[in-house]
Design a protein around this motif. Structure first.
Motif, PDB file in Angstrom:
ATOM      1  N   THR A  32       4.751  67.315-121.869  1.00  0.00           N
ATOM      2  CA  THR A  32       3.547  66.680-121.336  1.00  0.00           C
ATOM      3  C   THR A  32       3.613  65.173-121.541  1.00  0.00           C
ATOM      4  N   THR A  33       4.631  64.560-120.958  1.00  0.00           N
ATOM      5  CA  THR A  33       4.818  63.120-121.060  1.00  0.00           C
ATOM      6  C   THR A  33       5.127  62.554-119.696  1.00  0.00           C
ATOM      7  N   ARG A  34       4.379  61.553-119.277  1.00  0.00           N
ATOM      8  CA  ARG A  34       4.547  60.945-117.970  1.00  0.00           C
ATOM      9  C   ARG A  34       5.322  59.650-118.105  1.00  0.00           C
ATOM     10  N   ALA A  35       6.308  59.443-117.209  1.00  0.00           N
ATOM     11  CA  ALA A  35       7.094  58.216-117.246  1.00  0.00           C
ATOM     12  C   ALA A  35       7.032  57.526-115.902  1.00  0.00           C
ATOM     13  N   THR A  36       6.780  56.250-115.896  1.00  0.00           N
ATOM     14  CA  THR A  36       6.817  55.439-114.692  1.00  0.00           C
ATOM     15  C   THR A  36       7.665  54.211-114.968  1.00  0.00           C
ATOM     16  N   PHE A  37       8.643  53.964-114.101  1.00  0.00           N
ATOM     17  CA  PHE A  37       9.462  52.783-114.265  1.00  0.00           C
ATOM     18  C   PHE A  37       8.727  51.575-113.704  1.00  0.00           C
ATOM     19  N   VAL A  38       8.734  50.489-114.436  1.00  0.00           N
ATOM     20  CA  VAL A  38       8.111  49.269-113.956  1.00  0.00           C
ATOM     21  C   VAL A  38       9.161  48.358-113.356  1.00  0.00           C
ATOM     22  N   GLN A  39       8.684  47.344-112.675  1.00  0.00           N
ATOM     23  CA  GLN A  39       9.577  46.449-111.979  1.00  0.00           C
ATOM     24  C   GLN A  39      10.184  45.422-112.925  1.00  0.00           C
ATOM     25  N   ASP A  40      11.426  45.049-112.643  1.00  0.00           N
ATOM     26  CA  ASP A  40      12.048  43.968-113.387  1.00  0.00           C
ATOM     27  C   ASP A  40      12.939  43.197-112.421  1.00  0.00           C
ATOM     28  N   ASP A  67      23.407  60.985-117.318  1.00  0.00           N
ATOM     29  CA  ASP A  67      23.750  59.728-117.976  1.00  0.00           C
ATOM     30  C   ASP A  67      22.566  58.762-117.868  1.00  0.00           C
ATOM     31  N   PRO A  68      21.947  58.381-118.988  1.00  0.00           N
ATOM     32  CA  PRO A  68      20.779  57.494-118.912  1.00  0.00           C
ATOM     33  C   PRO A  68      21.098  56.144-118.296  1.00  0.00           C
ATOM     34  N   HIS A  69      22.321  55.661-118.464  1.00  0.00           N
ATOM     35  CA  HIS A  69      22.705  54.385-117.868  1.00  0.00           C
ATOM     36  C   HIS A  69      22.655  54.478-116.346  1.00  0.00           C
ATOM     37  N   THR A  70      23.130  55.591-115.786  1.00  0.00           N
ATOM     38  CA  THR A  70      23.095  55.779-114.340  1.00  0.00           C
ATOM     39  C   THR A  70      21.664  55.880-113.839  1.00  0.00           C
ATOM     40  N   VAL A  71      20.810  56.590-114.568  1.00  0.00           N
ATOM     41  CA  VAL A  71      19.405  56.699-114.190  1.00  0.00           C
ATOM     42  C   VAL A  71      18.761  55.318-114.122  1.00  0.00           C
ATOM     43  N   ARG A  72      19.049  54.485-115.113  1.00  0.00           N
ATOM     44  CA  ARG A  72      18.492  53.148-115.146  1.00  0.00           C
ATOM     45  C   ARG A  72      18.990  52.313-113.964  1.00  0.00           C
ATOM     46  N   LEU A  73      20.279  52.401-113.670  1.00  0.00           N
ATOM     47  CA  LEU A  73      20.842  51.621-112.574  1.00  0.00           C
ATOM     48  C   LEU A  73      20.269  52.048-111.226  1.00  0.00           C
ATOM     49  N   ARG A  75      17.320  53.368-110.675  1.00  0.00           N
ATOM     50  CA  ARG A  75      15.964  52.834-110.591  1.00  0.00           C
ATOM     51  C   ARG A  75      15.980  51.366-110.199  1.00  0.00           C
ATOM     52  N   GLN A  76      16.896  50.617-110.799  1.00  0.00           N
ATOM     53  CA  GLN A  76      17.004  49.201-110.490  1.00  0.00           C
ATOM     54  C   GLN A  76      17.389  48.970-109.038  1.00  0.00           C
ATOM     55  N   LEU A  77      18.298  49.810-108.518  1.00  0.00           N
ATOM     56  CA  LEU A  77      18.691  49.685-107.119  1.00  0.00           C
ATOM     57  C   LEU A  77      17.518  49.970-106.190  1.00  0.00           C
ATOM     58  N   MET A  78      16.746  51.006-106.491  1.00  0.00           N
ATOM     59  CA  MET A  78      15.587  51.339-105.659  1.00  0.00           C
ATOM     60  C   MET A  78      14.583  50.184-105.645  1.00  0.00           C
ATOM     61  N   HIS A  79      14.386  49.580-106.800  1.00  0.00           N
ATOM     62  CA  HIS A  79      13.448  48.458-106.857  1.00  0.00           C
ATOM     63  C   HIS A  79      13.997  47.213-106.201  1.00  0.00           C
ATOM     64  N   SER A  80      15.312  47.041-106.210  1.00  0.00           N
ATOM     65  CA  SER A  80      15.935  45.822-105.680  1.00  0.00           C
ATOM     66  C   SER A  80      15.960  45.784-104.158  1.00  0.00           C
ATOM     67  N   TYR A  81      15.684  46.927-103.519  1.00  0.00           N
ATOM     68  CA  TYR A  81      15.692  46.938-102.054  1.00  0.00           C
ATOM     69  C   TYR A  81      14.521  46.108-101.528  1.00  0.00           C
ATOM     70  N   THR A  82      14.823  45.081-100.738  1.00  0.00           N
ATOM     71  CA  THR A  82      13.808  44.177-100.199  1.00  0.00           C
ATOM     72  C   THR A  82      13.843  44.138 -98.675  1.00  0.00           C
ATOM     73  N   GLY A  83      14.386  45.174 -98.065  1.00  0.00           N
ATOM     74  CA  GLY A  83      14.481  45.204 -96.616  1.00  0.00           C
ATOM     75  C   GLY A  83      13.129  45.087 -95.944  1.00  0.00           C
ATOM     76  N   THR A  84      13.076  44.375 -94.834  1.00  0.00           N
ATOM     77  CA  THR A  84      11.848  44.231 -94.077  1.00  0.00           C
ATOM     78  C   THR A  84      11.593  45.488 -93.251  1.00  0.00           C
ATOM     79  N   LYS A  85      10.408  45.553 -92.674  1.00  0.00           N
ATOM     80  CA  LYS A  85      10.053  46.716 -91.855  1.00  0.00           C
ATOM     81  C   LYS A  85      11.026  46.899 -90.703  1.00  0.00           C
TER      82      LYS A  85
END
Length: 257
Positions: A32-40, A67-73, A75-85
């Motif tokens: 019963t633990t919720r996790a949300t990644f924040v932006q960096d 692998d926690p390192h892969t999970v972190r990377l 997440r970072q890739l998903m956040h780094s996407y800045t494509g326009t509409k």
């Protein structure tokens, strides 16, 4: 499968407060633990094709794995996407159907009137190790309460607003218990896994919302739950394959987020 959550600020479901760390580590917290990644701050990825290429490089032949390192990377890739509409709109196809809380249809101006469903479009199948989907939501449309078949799920909101309702896994013959709700804003990246619980996503606005979802491993069946009775159904998971746009390599795809 082991779950991963941010390392220094795991959040109790009962409070539903977003986590403030982006470091995923092996999960030692209660279910019963919720996790949300924040932006960096990360270098920007400007096109969907570049995002897919970097996801493939990052996950290789194993997918998200444990692998926690892969999970972190990832997440970072998903956040780094800045494509326009203009970059992602080719995947945001909206088709008439019946899966809607109010049976709404796009009126051509980003608003909806009776007769549609939210749609799921396959962007890339990740060679079967993950899949990337784009979901388009009309006004007041929502998913059922559902699990993720023990898959890691990351979601990036591209347009509009979505609300997430988080539920505790029910006991036999009980309805899922609502723990909390929270808004998801544009550019936010959220993480979900069955160890965290069940959830439902909805669009509370009068305009559409568009979200990008990564699932690893991909799956073609999940469980949906009746909010009143707790009745469970096995649901087949499919997505629209956009000929000439998405990858045509055979692989799993998913209906629900």
């Amino acid at each position: 499968m082991q779950d991963f959550v941010p390392s220094t600020a795991s959040v109790a479901l009962q409070e539903c407060i977003p986590c403030t760390s982006a470091e995923p580590v092996q999960d030692t917290t209660p279910s019963t633990t919720r996790a949300t990644f924040v932006q960096d701050p990360r270098p920007s990825i400007h096109t969907m094709s570049d995002l897919i290429a970097q996801l493939n490089t990052c996950m290789g032949d194993t997918g998200l794995g444990t692998d926690p390192h892969t999970v972190r990377l990832v997440r970072q890739l998903m956040h780094s996407y800045t494509g326009t509409k203009s970059d992602w709109s080719q995947y945001a196809i909206y088709k008439p159907g019946t899966r809607s809380t109010r049976n709404l249809v796009d009126d051509g101006n980003g608003k909806y009137k009776p007769g549609t469903r939210y749609t799921r479009n396959l962007v890339d199948d990740g060679n079967g190790k993950y899949n990337l989907l784009m979901l388009v939501w009309g006004a007041d449309q929502e998913s059922p309460i559902h699990d993720h078949a023990n898959s890691h799920c990351m979601m990036r909101l591209l347009e509009g607003r979505l609300d997430e309702a988080l539920y505790k896994w029910p006991s036999k013959d009980e309805a899922p218990r609502l723990v909390c709700t929270r808004p998801l804003r544009e550019e936010s990246v959220a993480y979900m896994h069955d160890r965290i619980g069940l959830h439902r996503i909805s669009n509370p606005e009068a305009h559409r919302a568009v979200s990008l979802h990564l699932y690893s491993p991909p799956y073609d069946m999940c469980k949906t739950f009746d909010a009143r009775t707790g009745h469970v159904e096995a649901s087949s998971c499919t997505a629209e394959r956009l000929h000439g746009v998405c990858s045509q390599t055979p692989g799993s795809s998913i209906t629900l987020i």
